[in-house]
Design an enzyme around this catalytic site. Structure first.
Site: not given
Ligand code: FE
Length: 129
Positions: A96, A116
């Protein structure tokens, strides 16, 4: 073609929208999944694409959920991010295009990578589900 931004705004929470569609970063140590130690799959909060396995999650001390590998080649894409006066590698959902976080080269073996990732950009699915 990607989904229209107005549709994302309807589907996502305000916090999810800010991170996934506007590349903001959640406050460190604020995420619900930071200390999650259950076995299962971390999926994109926007589209449910499988991103990271609990088997690669580790405590980096950074305040954001951290992983040393992606689940598959279909999970994520990376690109250079020069915002905020830094050069970093941005991580986006391959399905997406949503912003997930950044990846650094100071992670543990065997990859040496540290993904992260904003907790709010993730949903967690228990292995039993
Ligand atoms: Fe996604």
């Amino acid at each position: 073609m990607g989904k229209a931004e107005k549709d994302w705004k309807l589907e996502l929470t305000a916090e999810q929208y800010k991170v996934l569609r506007e590349c903001e970063t959640e406050r460190p140590f604020s995420g619900k999944l930071l200390y999650n130690k259950e076995r299962g799959m971390y999926v994109c909060a926007g589209c449910r694409n499988k991103l990271f396995s609990s088997e690669t999650k580790f405590d980096s001390g950074s305040g954001w959920p951290s992983f040393w590998d992606k689940v598959s080649e279909d999970s994520i894409e990376t690109k250079t991010d020069r915002s905020h006066g830094m050069t970093r590698t941005e991580v986006t959902c391959k399905k997406c295009g949503g912003h997930l976080g950044h990846v650094f080269n100071d992670g543990p073996d065997p990859t040496g990578l540290r993904y992260c990732i904003n907790s709010v950009a993730l949903d967690f699915k228990n292995q039993e589900d």
